[in-house]
Design an enzyme around this catalytic site. Structure first.
Site, mmCIF file in Angstrom:
data_model
loop_
_atom_site.group_PDB
_atom_site.id
_atom_site.type_symbol
_atom_site.label_atom_id
_atom_site.label_comp_id
_atom_site.label_asym_id
_atom_site.label_seq_id
_atom_site.Cartn_x
_atom_site.Cartn_y
_atom_site.Cartn_z
ATOM 1 N N ASN A 88 -6.640 -74.640 39.813
ATOM 2 C CA ASN A 88 -5.789 -75.417 40.773
ATOM 3 C C ASN A 88 -5.831 -76.565 40.340
ATOM 4 O O ASN A 88 -6.640 -77.628 40.838
ATOM 5 C CB ASN A 88 -5.446 -74.910 41.383
ATOM 6 N N CYS A 91 -0.050 -72.061 40.960
ATOM 7 C CA CYS A 91 -1.562 -71.675 39.729
ATOM 8 C C CYS A 91 -2.269 -70.930 41.317
ATOM 9 O O CYS A 91 -2.286 -71.443 42.714
ATOM 10 C CB CYS A 91 -2.478 -72.721 39.329
ATOM 11 N N GLU A 143 18.152 -72.296 44.203
ATOM 12 C CA GLU A 143 17.434 -71.546 43.448
ATOM 13 C C GLU A 143 16.516 -69.710 43.453
ATOM 14 O O GLU A 143 16.111 -69.742 41.887
ATOM 15 C CB GLU A 143 15.760 -72.071 44.085
HETATM 16 C C1 AGP Z 1 12.582 -73.829 49.596
HETATM 17 O O1 AGP Z 1 12.982 -72.461 49.273
HETATM 18 C C2 AGP Z 1 11.999 -73.699 48.536
HETATM 19 N N1 AGP Z 1 11.597 -73.162 47.205
HETATM 20 C C3 AGP Z 1 11.516 -75.764 48.305
HETATM 21 O O2 AGP Z 1 12.780 -76.185 48.551
HETATM 22 C C4 AGP Z 1 10.490 -76.469 49.713
HETATM 23 O O3 AGP Z 1 10.845 -75.966 50.336
HETATM 24 C C5 AGP Z 1 9.578 -77.564 48.869
HETATM 25 O O4 AGP Z 1 9.128 -76.918 48.374
HETATM 26 C C6 AGP Z 1 9.098 -77.918 49.963
HETATM 27 O O5 AGP Z 1 7.961 -76.998 50.149
HETATM 28 P P1 AGP Z 1 6.580 -77.091 51.765
HETATM 29 O O6 AGP Z 1 7.798 -76.685 52.931
HETATM 30 O O7 AGP Z 1 6.431 -76.182 51.495
HETATM 31 O O8 AGP Z 1 6.837 -78.719 51.632
#
Ligand code: AGP
Length: 616
Positions: free
Chosen positions: A100, A2, A496
């Site tokens: 949020n 959010c 993804e």
């Molecule tokens: C990455 O392409 C993804 N969108 C996702 O897996 C991401 O790496 C994961 O949510 C961790 O995020 P962060 O590195 O901000 O903690």
């Protein structure tokens, strides 16, 4: 996830709010809304779908007014719908709230409020906040009256909340005023010539001001057209520090690229160079921000890397380097599991928390848990002053700059470079590698910037491979050693953004099950770069080829043998195995993007995903 934006000043609020919400779109959302003070009434407009649709509706209503709040919602409690979109209002409709985070005790609060005569109109946890403020301000059905103004009412109401929140609240009873507060969710406040701004992400206020205040947990700010006052959790006036944001607004623009993901992939050589700058001083590795002496580092006898998603994959690669160079046993765990386990932690355990956003709820919870248990925690993050940076004992910034596309690319490379530096530093402190060896690897690491530039300069083989895979329904990514970890990241990128099912396996595992999937034309994407396990990978490819697989191989320049086993070969420059994740992941990012574009997917904002996962 959010996003929050708020403005009170001399300009029309609606365009400012819509512009801010558009900047927050990258975080991922499913509905959006704004509340604007028009005359003596609050006008609320909400829509399921994109900010552009909200803007269209707002245009229809021709909202006027110079104070308002806005929100992009990523559904947690209640499906994406107009009724569940923020802002939420009190019974009298004169208080509007955007939020949020997650209110964990919302069910109890709903029951309580309903018993006291409040009518709740949505399925959300957020709506209770508007009604609690209404009660605290004495205009509730129950008629209680404690607070003297909106700020005090928000402060009293927030004391009832269990969970996480970033809030912006406005009311027709105190026109022109916005109150904001937070717990475990970022809130940024800034002052410009035309008024006062609040947002959950600096990117939404950057056009107006670069000097902002990051609110601390429990603090409140009262924004008016004339200025901003700050209070602590007891309502006492405070004077928080201002932070200057140095990154450029052009990070929020595509700079001639068709999408942010492609732009960010092309920024990777710069990320490598910036992340390495100043780390080798007089022939020695230095990472001062870790705030640990060589002697203290030498005592570390166990490492846990905790992270989620792509950052977790960077951790898998770090394990190989830390174990092989510094000889410290290293485990890599997804943060959402680590936080509920009982890992063996002693004062000589180092926990390395990797998070691009620095906001990921599971990673943050795991950091807190590890520190309580006595571990030293290093954060590796891309965001200055983020919760991960603030709550870790030391931090390495990845210098990727703001990443807008939901799929992590340049941040991942920044993480790989930072983790390589950390592994070298540990090896240096432990005396497990000779200094000339460390310096050699450092130089080779620096050379990867130019090698990535070469990969980016000719993408024709990648495009061709993408065309061959575009109509598949599933794909396998395989590799061994470092290649197995890179394969996992390649598969995640593909699924993804292209919604094509993909799985990754250590190539040697294929015959234990996944090979059953393979039939004519089934794509197998193999990391087949030169390494000690190259021959083994080739044998696994032959097994797949014999069953009709369409093989796409990422191979080392000069390898002519591989063309006998692969339908498509994407060559990358020769690097030592430990550095191969940096070069090999680039064609996988481009491959995933090309397939996604060919499948007409929204590359930057894939469905159901958020850039920062701030809920458990
Ligand atoms: C990455 O392409 C993804 N969108 C996702 O897996 C991401 O790496 C994961 O949510 C961790 O995020 P962060 O590195 O901000 O903690």
């Amino acid at each position: 996830m959010c996003g929050i934006v708020g403005y009170t000043g001399t300009n029309e609020a609606a365009p400012v709010l819509l512009d801010g919400l558009a900047k927050l779109e990258y975080r991922g959302y499913d509905s959006a809304g704004i509340a604007v003070m028009e005359g003596d009434a609050l006008q609320v407009v909400r829509r399921r779908g994109k900010v552009a649709e909200l803007a269209h509706t707002v245009g229809h209503f021709a909202l006027t007014g110079t104070c308002g709040i806005g929100h992009t919602r990523w559904a947690t409690h209640g499906r994406p719908s107009e009724a569940n979109a923020h802002p939420h209002s009190s019974c009298a409709g004169d208080i509007a709230v955007v939020h949020n985070g997650i209110i964990e005790n919302f069910a109890d609060l709903r029951d309580e409020l309903a018993q006291r005569g409040h009518t709740l109109r949505s399925e959300t946890d957020t709506e209770v906040i508007a009604h609690l403020i209404e009660e605290a301000w004495g205009a509730s059905p129950s008629g209680s009256s404690e607070a003297s103004g909106l700020a005090e009412a928000v402060r009293i109401a927030s004391m009832r909340l269990v969970g996480s929140y970033g809030l912006a609240v406005t009311s027709a009873r105190e026109p022109g005023v916005i109150i904001t507060t937070r717990r475990d969710m970022p809130i940024i406040v800034g002052r410009a010539a035309d008024g006062s701004y609040v947002a959950s992400d600096a990117i939404a206020v950057l056009r107006a001001t670069r000097d902002v205040v990051y609110l601390e947990d429990g603090q409140l700010a009262r924004l008016s057209p004339e200025g901003i006052e700050y209070f602590d959790g007891h309502g006492k006036t405070i004077a928080p520090q201002t932070t200057h944001i140095s990154w450029d607004m052009d990070v929020a623009e595509k700079g001639g690229y068709p999408d942010f993901m492609l732009k960010e992939i092309h920024e990777q050589p710069r990320v490598i160079r910036d992340t390495l700058a100043g780390r080798l001083v007089s022939g020695h590795m230095e990472i001062d921000e870790l705030d640990m002496t060589s002697e203290e580092l030498n005592l570390i006898d166990r490492v846990y890397v905790i992270a989620c998603g792509t950052s977790y994959h960077a951790g898998l690669i770090a394990k190989e380097m830390i174990e092989s160079w510094a000889r410290i046993p290293t485990e890599v765990e997804v943060a959402s599991e680590f936080r509920y386990r009982n890992p063996i932690i002693t004062p000589t355990t180092l926990v390395v928390a990797v998070s691009q956003s620095g906001e990921t709820a599971d990673t943050l919870a795991a950091i807190r848990d590890a520190r309580i248990k006595g571990a030293r925690v290093f954060g590796i993050t891309n965001v200055l002053g983020s919760p991960v940076a603030r709550e870790s004992d030391g931090v390495i910034y990845t210098k990727a700059n703001k990443e807008i596309a939901v799929a992590s690319t340049k941040s991942f490379l920044g993480q790989l470079v930072s983790l390589t530096l950390l592994a070298l530093l540990l090896a240096q402190s432990k005396g497990k590698m000779r200094m000339n060896q460390i310096r050699l690897i450092f130089r080779e690491l620096a050379d990867t910037a130019e090698q990535v530039e070469r990969i980016l300069s000719d993408q024709s083989a990648i495009e061709e491979a993408a065309r061959a895979c575009v109509n598949a329904t599933s794909a396998l990514f395989v590799g061994r050693g470092m290649g197995a970890a890179i394969a996992r990241e390649g598969a995640l990128k593909l699924k993804e953004i292209s919604y094509l099912h993909a799985e990754a396996y250590a190539a040697g595992e294929m015959k234990h099950g996944p090979i059953a999937l393979i039939d004519e034309g089934f794509p197998v994407i193999a990391i087949a770069t030169q390494s000690a396990v190259y021959e083994k990978v080739v044998s696994n490819l032959q097994e797949a080829k014999a069953r009709g697989a369409l093989i796409v191989a990422i191979a080392t320049e000069g390898d002519e043998e591989i063309v006998k086993h692969a339908d498509h070969v994407i060559y990358i420059p020769k690097v030592r195995d430990a550095l191969s994740p940096i070069t090999a992941s680039v064609p996988l990012q481009l491959l995933a993007r090309s397939i996604a574009v060919m499948r007409d997917c929204d590359v930057d904002q894939p469905r159901n995903l958020a850039k920062s996962v701030t809920v458990e």
